[in-house]
Scaffold this motif. Structure first.
Motif, PDB file in Angstrom:
ATOM      1  N   TYR A 172      -7.503   1.135   6.301  1.00 27.73           N
ATOM      2  CA  TYR A 172      -7.942   1.327   7.685  1.00 27.73           C
ATOM      3  C   TYR A 172      -6.883   1.925   8.606  1.00 27.73           C
ATOM      4  N   ASN A 173      -5.756   2.355   8.066  1.00 30.14           N
ATOM      5  CA  ASN A 173      -4.621   2.894   8.812  1.00 30.14           C
ATOM      6  C   ASN A 173      -4.342   2.076  10.077  1.00 30.14           C
ATOM      7  N   TYR A 174      -4.174   0.764   9.855  1.00 29.79           N
ATOM      8  CA  TYR A 174      -3.831  -0.139  10.958  1.00 29.79           C
ATOM      9  C   TYR A 174      -2.885  -1.203  10.433  1.00 29.79           C
ATOM     10  N   ASP A 175      -1.770  -1.394  11.146  1.00 31.28           N
ATOM     11  CA  ASP A 175      -0.784  -2.407  10.764  1.00 31.28           C
ATOM     12  C   ASP A 175      -1.141  -3.713  11.466  1.00 31.28           C
ATOM     13  N   ILE A 176      -1.653  -4.687  10.701  1.00 34.17           N
ATOM     14  CA  ILE A 176      -2.095  -5.946  11.305  1.00 34.17           C
ATOM     15  C   ILE A 176      -0.924  -6.854  11.656  1.00 34.17           C
ATOM     16  N   VAL A 177       0.259  -6.594  11.115  1.00 33.76           N
ATOM     17  CA  VAL A 177       1.434  -7.395  11.445  1.00 33.76           C
ATOM     18  C   VAL A 177       1.979  -6.977  12.809  1.00 33.76           C
ATOM     19  N   LYS A 178       2.133  -5.667  13.014  1.00 32.31           N
ATOM     20  CA  LYS A 178       2.646  -5.140  14.282  1.00 32.31           C
ATOM     21  C   LYS A 178       1.541  -4.943  15.319  1.00 32.31           C
ATOM     22  N   ASP A 179       0.286  -5.074  14.884  1.00 33.46           N
ATOM     23  CA  ASP A 179      -0.882  -4.879  15.741  1.00 33.46           C
ATOM     24  C   ASP A 179      -0.850  -3.497  16.390  1.00 33.46           C
ATOM     25  N   GLU A 180      -0.695  -2.473  15.530  1.00 39.12           N
ATOM     26  CA  GLU A 180      -0.687  -1.110  16.039  1.00 39.12           C
ATOM     27  C   GLU A 180      -1.299  -0.167  15.011  1.00 39.12           C
TER      28      GLU A 180
END
Length: 75
Positions: free
Chosen positions: A53-61
């Motif tokens: 999903y090209n989303y970093d869930i750790v950095k929330d970006e």
């Protein structure tokens, strides 16, 4: 006089691997090993999510990729 019947008999104990039986603390893995196992699994899920999903869930970006992410700020 008491007649033998299944009503008078005690049920056998559940097998060691049945869901109704509590595990023995002596057989449990050390907490560090459990933490390491779940940390590795969590990192694997985070990586797979970021790749899909090209989303970093750790950095929330959002990351560069297929999807365009917009921040939603409800009032």
């Amino acid at each position: 006089m008491e007649w033998p019947s299944s009503a008078n008999a005690k049920p056998p104990p559940p097998p060691a691997d049945s869901p109704g039986r509590k595990p023995d603390a002596a057989n449990a893995p050390p907490s560090a090993e459990v933490h390491e196992f779940f940390s590795a699994a969590e990192k694997c899920v985070q990586k797979r999510f970021a790749e899909q999903y090209n989303y970093d869930i750790v950095k929330d970006e959002p990351l560069e990729g297929r999807y365009m992410w917009l921040r939603f700020n409800p009032k």
